[in-house]
Design an enzyme around this catalytic site. Structure first.
Site, mmCIF file in Angstrom:
data_model
loop_
_atom_site.group_PDB
_atom_site.id
_atom_site.type_symbol
_atom_site.label_atom_id
_atom_site.label_comp_id
_atom_site.label_asym_id
_atom_site.label_seq_id
_atom_site.Cartn_x
_atom_site.Cartn_y
_atom_site.Cartn_z
ATOM 1 N N HIS A 1 5.811 -27.043 18.818
ATOM 2 C CA HIS A 1 6.112 -27.272 20.237
ATOM 3 C C HIS A 1 4.896 -27.856 20.926
ATOM 4 C CE1 HIS A 1 3.684 -23.680 20.461
ATOM 5 N NE2 HIS A 1 3.549 -23.864 21.770
ATOM 6 N N ASP B 1 3.092 -27.254 24.826
ATOM 7 C CA ASP B 1 3.230 -26.190 25.818
ATOM 8 C C ASP B 1 4.015 -26.622 27.057
ATOM 9 O OD1 ASP B 1 1.916 -24.386 24.223
ATOM 10 O OD2 ASP B 1 -0.052 -24.954 24.992
ATOM 11 N N HIS C 1 1.868 -28.171 18.344
ATOM 12 C CA HIS C 1 1.174 -27.187 17.526
ATOM 13 C C HIS C 1 2.113 -26.093 17.037
ATOM 14 C CE1 HIS C 1 0.745 -25.960 21.752
ATOM 15 N NE2 HIS C 1 0.664 -24.725 21.334
ATOM 16 N N ARG D 1 -5.361 -17.749 26.779
ATOM 17 C CA ARG D 1 -5.146 -19.186 26.989
ATOM 18 C C ARG D 1 -5.050 -19.525 28.467
ATOM 19 N NH1 ARG D 1 0.487 -21.593 25.231
ATOM 20 N NH2 ARG D 1 0.764 -22.010 27.440
HETATM 21 C C1 SIN Z 1 0.241 -21.342 21.602
HETATM 22 O O1 SIN Z 1 1.331 -21.826 21.300
HETATM 23 O O2 SIN Z 1 -0.392 -21.703 22.579
HETATM 24 C C2 SIN Z 1 -0.357 -20.275 20.727
HETATM 25 C C3 SIN Z 1 -0.909 -20.824 19.486
HETATM 26 C C4 SIN Z 1 -1.434 -19.746 18.597
HETATM 27 O O3 SIN Z 1 -1.051 -18.578 18.739
HETATM 28 O O4 SIN Z 1 -2.243 -20.046 17.722
#
Ligand code: SIN
Length: 290
Positions: A105, A107, A265, A281
């Site tokens: 996905h 974000d 990612h 984050r």
């Molecule tokens: C995310 O999708 O921002 C998280 C990625 C992760 O947990 O490594």
């Protein structure tokens, strides 16, 4: 403090050396980082020791921060911080999004203004018995994936639009057996389905990027369901070809900053409690895709 930018051995990404994210960033260092971010899409900073306030201050240099729609995972004192974690509190409630990154996905692509970028800081990382870190994250270059399409496929998808939704992701989690996945009326009101172009142009670099992703894209508009599914599956497979991917093996103190427009990612869920994974984050507000 001037950053050294060292490209990674992958289609995207660079490691940044010589920067302490806990200290204020001078203008020329900021410009060098901003250029590197646009050029390499994923920037890795190792060995950082930052507070929530410092994480927020550094992130704000790159734009306005947003509060994540999954409000239950916001940091209790700093709503600009979205907690990503498999840890649970005394009552058994997850302290963070334990399923963030479960599917490929980018974000907040299910929002009308999808996030421009994200900055993820690692505070606890799980390990195998032999000490090997677990819970890696993969980033792929959707700009390289677009460039790799045939001219005919580029023409075919040029004007297509797709529907994105938080509910689509939720449905996938439930179908994959996550009994705890739940959306309430506040989530649904804040994130109704939206439509974006299948091919997005990066507002700074001008690069064309494939924008559909496995987790959040529900369907391509204007075609029968089976055709839409087949085309999406082909485009998702194109996005996630091994040659476009950088795999990050986390260490405590890493901060990875990425551009959500030319990347997607995926977090590898190869660990479980009592192995703890805890990251924080920040998310940069984006603009209307075109
Ligand atoms: C995310 O999708 O921002 C998280 C990625 C992760 O947990 O490594």
């Amino acid at each position: 403090m001037h950053p050294e930018i060292r490209p990674l051995d992958a289609a995207i990404g660079a490691q940044v050396l010589g920067i302490d994210l806990g200290r204020p960033l001078e203008e020329d260092a900021f410009r060098a980082l901003d250029d590197a971010w646009n050029r390499y899409a994923v920037l890795v900073f190792r060995d950082q020791h930052i507070t929530e306030e410092q994480h927020i201050a550094f992130s704000r240099r790159f734009g306005e921060l947003e509060e994540h729609v999954l409000y239950q995972y916001l940091h209790p004192k700093h709503p600009e911080i979205f907690v990503v974690s498999n840890v649970r509190d005394e009552s058994g409630r997850p302290v963070g999004a334990y399923d963030a990154g479960r599917y490929w996905h980018t974000d907040l692509s299910y929002m009308a203004l999808p996030s421009r970028g994200s900055l993820l800081y690692a505070m606890e990382i799980p390990h195998a018995d032999d000490g090997t870190p677990l819970g890696d994250t993969l980033w792929t270059s959707t700009a390289a994936a677009y460039d790799g399409l045939s001219a005919e496929m580029k023409r075919r998808i040029e004007d297509l639009k797709a529907e994105f939704s938080l509910e689509n992701r939720h449905r996938k989690l439930v179908a994959d057996g996550d009994a705890a996945a739940a959306l309430d009326s506040r989530h649904k009101q804040s994130a109704p389905p939206v439509v974006h172009k299948v091919v997005r142009t990066h507002p700074v670099t001008g690069r064309r990027c494939l924008y559909v992703n496995e987790g959040q894209t529900a369907r391509i508009l204007g075609m029968p369901e089976d055709e839409s599914r087949a085309l999406l599956q082909m485009l998702w497979a194109q996005c996630t070809r091994p040659e476009y991917i950088y795999r990050h093996r986390w260490r405590v103190g890493d901060l990875v900053m990425w551009d959500n427009i030319p990347t997607q990612h995926l977090a590898i869920c190869d660990y479980a409690l009592p192995q703890r994974r805890y990251l924080q984050r920040t998310t940069l507000r984006g603009s209307v895709p075109f």
